[in-house]
Design a protein around this motif. Sequence first.
Motif, PDB file in Angstrom:
ATOM      1  N   VAL A   4       0.867  -1.162   0.000  1.00 23.89           N
ATOM      2  CA  VAL A   4       0.000   0.000   0.000  1.00 23.89           C
ATOM      3  C   VAL A   4       0.910   1.219   0.000  1.00 23.89           C
ATOM      4  O   VAL A   4       1.727   1.383   0.915  1.00 23.89           O
ATOM      5  CB  VAL A   4      -0.928   0.019   1.225  1.00 23.89           C
ATOM      6  CG1 VAL A   4      -1.820   1.249   1.191  1.00 23.89           C
ATOM      7  CG2 VAL A   4      -1.780  -1.247   1.274  1.00 23.89           C
ATOM      8  N   CYS A  23      -3.794   7.126  -2.384  1.00 24.76           N
ATOM      9  CA  CYS A  23      -3.412   5.806  -1.871  1.00 24.76           C
ATOM     10  C   CYS A  23      -3.619   4.776  -2.981  1.00 24.76           C
ATOM     11  O   CYS A  23      -4.672   4.767  -3.630  1.00 24.76           O
ATOM     12  CB  CYS A  23      -4.266   5.456  -0.654  1.00 24.76           C
ATOM     13  SG  CYS A  23      -4.002   3.792  -0.014  1.00 24.76           S
ATOM     14  N   GLN A  25      -3.085   0.504  -3.845  1.00 23.67           N
ATOM     15  CA  GLN A  25      -2.722  -0.842  -3.390  1.00 23.67           C
ATOM     16  C   GLN A  25      -2.625  -1.757  -4.608  1.00 23.67           C
ATOM     17  O   GLN A  25      -3.334  -1.578  -5.591  1.00 23.67           O
ATOM     18  CB  GLN A  25      -3.736  -1.372  -2.357  1.00 23.67           C
ATOM     19  CG  GLN A  25      -5.196  -1.271  -2.762  1.00 23.67           C
ATOM     20  CD  GLN A  25      -5.770  -2.485  -3.426  1.00 23.67           C
ATOM     21  OE1 GLN A  25      -5.119  -3.526  -3.558  1.00 23.67           O
ATOM     22  NE2 GLN A  25      -7.025  -2.384  -3.858  1.00 23.67           N
ATOM     23  N   MET A  32     -10.999  -0.489   0.949  1.00 27.29           N
ATOM     24  CA  MET A  32      -9.956   0.492   1.239  1.00 27.29           C
ATOM     25  C   MET A  32     -10.453   1.461   2.299  1.00 27.29           C
ATOM     26  O   MET A  32     -11.664   1.728   2.387  1.00 27.29           O
ATOM     27  CB  MET A  32      -9.511   1.227  -0.025  1.00 27.29           C
ATOM     28  CG  MET A  32      -8.858   0.300  -1.051  1.00 27.29           C
ATOM     29  SD  MET A  32      -8.066   1.125  -2.421  1.00 27.29           S
ATOM     30  CE  MET A  32      -6.570   1.778  -1.666  1.00 27.29           C
ATOM     31  N   SER A  93      -5.902  -1.315   3.175  1.00 26.44           N
ATOM     32  CA  SER A  93      -6.750  -2.089   2.275  1.00 26.44           C
ATOM     33  C   SER A  93      -6.895  -3.504   2.797  1.00 26.44           C
ATOM     34  O   SER A  93      -6.066  -3.973   3.595  1.00 26.44           O
ATOM     35  CB  SER A  93      -6.167  -2.100   0.857  1.00 26.44           C
ATOM     36  OG  SER A  93      -5.010  -2.916   0.793  1.00 26.44           O
ATOM     37  N   GLY A 105      -0.516   1.541   4.618  1.00 25.08           N
ATOM     38  CA  GLY A 105       0.560   2.285   3.999  1.00 25.08           C
ATOM     39  C   GLY A 105       1.411   2.959   5.064  1.00 25.08           C
ATOM     40  O   GLY A 105       1.086   2.905   6.247  1.00 25.08           O
TER      41      GLY A 105
END
Lengths: 113, 116
Positions: A4, A23, A25, A32, A93, A105
């Motif tokens: 991520v 963001c 992924q 998400m 996610s 992330g």
Amino acid sequence: DVKVTQSSRYLVKRTGEKVFLECVQDMDHENMFWYRQDPGLGLRLIYFSYDVKMKEKGDIPEGYSVSREKKERFSLILESASTNQTSMYLCASSLIVRANEQFFGPGTRLTVL
Amino acid sequence: AQSVTQLDSQVPVFEEAPVELRCNYSSSVSVYLFWYVQYPNQGLQLLLKYLSGSTLVKGINGFEAEFNKSQTSFHLRKPSVHISDTAEYFCAVSVMAGGGADGLTFGKGTHLIIQP
């Protein structure tokens, strides 16, 4: 490995600016999430999405909106940034399976002056 | 709505000593329980989770947690800590309800400080 990524690690904006946090992924996850993290408050859910173009409000959606035009990308938008939105923002996610692990992330530290 | 309480904001422990990080939750429905760890300047990483079955759950890096339904607790333990365990630890819950996505409800975090 699930990855991520968030577009920026550090961001400085001025009050009233429109801010986009991105963001992405790479594991084809349906779900998400956007959280903000503040010292002493832990993480709080802002918005989440379980499908393209679908969104649900979390616990603290005021002052934020989101966009999910593609499955892999989930954007958090601050329409008019304010100083109380200075925070660490974390994207996550997960697969649609209930209670599946969320992958996070590295975070974006946003400062609004 | 559900809530999570982490009773200690900071826990200092000497290296190689055991540690317990406490977590209590409140919910009117059954929940799933998680512990995440955040190392400095990084995102969160799953340590372990309880979904059902055995109440003792083993995770990564030698951590384990025990689910106690009567006390609504999910305390995290490690028998011998290392300097590398210095991090922020978060307890979280999600509810066993219908719908497609599970937003997690997090506690405020416990900062584990390992002293040499």
